[in-house]
Design a protein around this motif. Structure first.
Motif, PDB file in Angstrom:
ATOM      1  N   VAL A   1       0.835  -1.206   0.000  1.00 37.36           N
ATOM      2  CA  VAL A   1       0.000   0.000   0.000  1.00 37.36           C
ATOM      3  C   VAL A   1       0.868   1.253   0.000  1.00 37.36           C
ATOM      4  CG1 VAL A   1      -1.660   1.333   1.345  1.00 37.36           C
ATOM      5  CG2 VAL A   1      -1.960  -1.130   1.082  1.00 37.36           C
ATOM      6  N   GLY A   2       1.922   1.267   0.821  1.00 37.03           N
ATOM      7  CA  GLY A   2       2.802   2.428   0.867  1.00 37.03           C
ATOM      8  C   GLY A   2       3.487   2.683  -0.455  1.00 37.03           C
ATOM      9  N   ALA A   3       3.950   1.607  -1.105  1.00 35.93           N
ATOM     10  CA  ALA A   3       4.592   1.768  -2.413  1.00 35.93           C
ATOM     11  C   ALA A   3       3.602   2.303  -3.437  1.00 35.93           C
ATOM     12  CB  ALA A   3       5.163   0.424  -2.880  1.00 35.93           C
ATOM     13  N   ALA A   4       2.377   1.804  -3.404  1.00 36.50           N
ATOM     14  CA  ALA A   4       1.353   2.282  -4.339  1.00 36.50           C
ATOM     15  C   ALA A   4       1.046   3.763  -4.103  1.00 36.50           C
ATOM     16  CB  ALA A   4       0.080   1.445  -4.194  1.00 36.50           C
ATOM     17  N   MET A   5       1.000   4.167  -2.839  1.00 35.65           N
ATOM     18  CA  MET A   5       0.748   5.581  -2.529  1.00 35.65           C
ATOM     19  C   MET A   5       1.880   6.463  -3.040  1.00 35.65           C
ATOM     20  SD  MET A   5      -0.739   5.240   1.373  1.00 35.65           S
ATOM     21  CE  MET A   5      -0.608   7.020   1.659  1.00 35.65           C
ATOM     22  N   ALA A   6       3.125   6.020  -2.843  1.00 37.96           N
ATOM     23  CA  ALA A   6       4.263   6.820  -3.287  1.00 37.96           C
ATOM     24  C   ALA A   6       4.298   6.948  -4.800  1.00 37.96           C
ATOM     25  CB  ALA A   6       5.560   6.198  -2.770  1.00 37.96           C
ATOM     26  N   VAL A   7       4.120   5.822  -5.498  1.00 39.68           N
ATOM     27  CA  VAL A   7       4.133   5.850  -6.961  1.00 39.68           C
ATOM     28  C   VAL A   7       2.967   6.680  -7.488  1.00 39.68           C
ATOM     29  CG1 VAL A   7       3.916   4.447  -9.048  1.00 39.68           C
ATOM     30  CG2 VAL A   7       5.351   3.662  -7.159  1.00 39.68           C
ATOM     31  N   GLY A   8       1.778   6.487  -6.894  1.00 41.46           N
ATOM     32  CA  GLY A   8       0.622   7.269  -7.318  1.00 41.46           C
ATOM     33  C   GLY A   8       0.821   8.753  -7.118  1.00 41.46           C
ATOM     34  N   SER A   9       1.469   9.137  -6.016  1.00 40.92           N
ATOM     35  CA  SER A   9       1.737  10.554  -5.766  1.00 40.92           C
ATOM     36  C   SER A   9       2.676  11.131  -6.814  1.00 40.92           C
ATOM     37  CB  SER A   9       2.344  10.732  -4.371  1.00 40.92           C
ATOM     38  OG  SER A   9       1.449  10.301  -3.367  1.00 40.92           O
ATOM     39  N   LEU A  10       3.713  10.374  -7.164  1.00 37.55           N
ATOM     40  CA  LEU A  10       4.656  10.844  -8.177  1.00 37.55           C
ATOM     41  C   LEU A  10       3.997  10.989  -9.539  1.00 37.55           C
ATOM     42  CD1 LEU A  10       7.834   8.785  -7.220  1.00 37.55           C
ATOM     43  CD2 LEU A  10       7.525  11.257  -7.022  1.00 37.55           C
ATOM     44  N   VAL A  11       3.186   9.990  -9.915  1.00 37.30           N
ATOM     45  CA  VAL A  11       2.523  10.029 -11.219  1.00 37.30           C
ATOM     46  C   VAL A  11       1.524  11.177 -11.280  1.00 37.30           C
ATOM     47  CG1 VAL A  11       0.973   8.785 -12.772  1.00 37.30           C
ATOM     48  CG2 VAL A  11       2.865   7.578 -11.654  1.00 37.30           C
TER      49      VAL A  11
END
Length: 367
Positions: free
Chosen positions: A110-120
């Motif tokens: 979940v944390g990785a998805a949040m970080a990647v989603g924030s960058l995108v």
């Protein structure tokens, strides 16, 4: 979006957000001070529904202001009493569910998805405002911190730095993208008063829903029987903070106050107060012009969505319906290795901060 609906949803956000902290007070049983648990649920639903009904009647001129105001206030107090009862009394099994083994892996995903989603999202929609992606990455780090740090990072300096960074990032975004509306609220007495009142109500509910204050302290073997005040560290949020714990059996009342909970309360309380102030300000402008304010609708939608962050009240409702069978939902919020508490905290910050920025037009895409 009608101002009435917006105001009722904002009230819901102010009352409901007390749940973003990671700890929840737990007590066994099916009554609260002799009151059946299901009755508290009924009081909460009827009270809040009646408050909305009173506002609706006033908006449609079926009730005069001097009548609608006390009726709505009384109904809101009844609903708040029921909600506090629900978060005070939790029906919980003493051992956690077996699915707790998957919490660390789930937190990382979940944390990785949040970080990647924030960058995108930051790159595609706000390329000239990296502060938005930065806040998203910090909130993602909040979710994974207890998992990736040795011993949960309870005393690690990185945890204190992360909490400070989140507070700074929110303040920085408000300063850069919504400072005009914040300044206008300071000069406008009615929205300022409404926001301040909402902040106070939020603080009271936060204290109960986060387990920092209770009128139903644990009793039994080993429980204090005399007035007790002690100083000790409390590991919430993220790291250990200096705290004062108190027990007053004769009231009865117990709880604690830590620097961490005060920081969390300042962050969320200021966002709630600002949102309510903006809603009142825009509703008054809409009423004066006879038109509709789209930003008001967006802010109300965000505030209503933030109601889902009321973890203790949510679990209290589940425990009314399913009893101890709802224990997995309780542990999902209580366990620091679970991503649920961190995600709900992140959602609360993003929704409330986003609604303030949108109200000023500051979230428009920048190519």
């Amino acid at each position: 979006m009608a101002p009435l609906r917006a105001a009722s949803r904002a009230l819901g956000a102010a009352v409901a957000l007390g749940a973003v902290s990671g700890s929840v007070a737990a007590h066994t049983g099916t009554t609260h001070a002799g009151t059946p648990h299901w009755l508290l649920f009924v009081l909460a639903v009827l009270g809040l529904a009646s408050a909305v009904g009173a506002l609706t009647a006033y908006r449609r001129r079926r009730l005069a202001g001097p009548v609608a105001a006390p009726v709505g206030l009384l109904a809101a107090l009844v609903g708040a009493f029921g909600l506090v009862g629900l978060v005070e009394l939790q029906v919980v099994a003493e051992t956690g569910p077996q699915i707790r083994d998957v919490y660390p892996t789930l937190s990382l995903v979940v944390g990785a998805a949040m970080a990647v989603g924030s960058l995108v999202a930051g790159r595609l929609r706000w390329p000239n405002r990296p502060r938005y992606a930065g806040l998203g990455i910090l909130l993602a780090a909040w979710v994974v911190y207890p998992v990736i740090m040795p011993n949960g990072g309870t005393y690690h300096p990185a945890g204190y730095a992360l909490v400070a960074a989140v507070l700074f990032a929110v303040a920085y975004i408000l300063k850069r993208d919504a400072w005009g509306v914040v300044q206008s609220l300071r000069r406008d007495r009615r929205p300022l008063t409404a926001g301040g009142l909402a902040g106070v109500l939020f603080a009271v509910f936060f204290a109960f829903s986060a387990g920092t204050v209770t009128f139903n302290p644990d009793s039994g073997i080993g429980a204090p029987t005399d007035t007790t005040v002690v100083f000790l560290p409390v590991a919430d949020p993220l790291v250990a903070w200096p705290a004062v714990e108190f027990v007053f059996p004769s009231v009865p009342m117990a709880g604690f106050v830590s620097l961490g909970t005060l920081a969390l309360l300042a962050l969320l309380g200021s966002l709630v107060a600002t949102n309510v102030g903006v809603l009142v300000q825009q509703a008054r402008a809409e009423s004066a012009s006879g038109g509709r304010t789209s930003a008001l609708g967006m802010a109300a939608t965000s505030g209503a969505t933030a109601c889902c962050c009321c973890a203790p009240a949510f679990y209290g409702v589940l425990s009314v319906l399913f009893g101890a069978a709802a224990t997995p939902a309780y542990w999902a919020f209580l366990d620091p290795t679970s991503p649920v508490g961190g995600v709900f905290f992140a959602a609360s910050v993003v929704l409330l901060l986003g609604s303030v920025v949108r109200a000023t037009g500051g979230s428009a895409s920048v190519a």
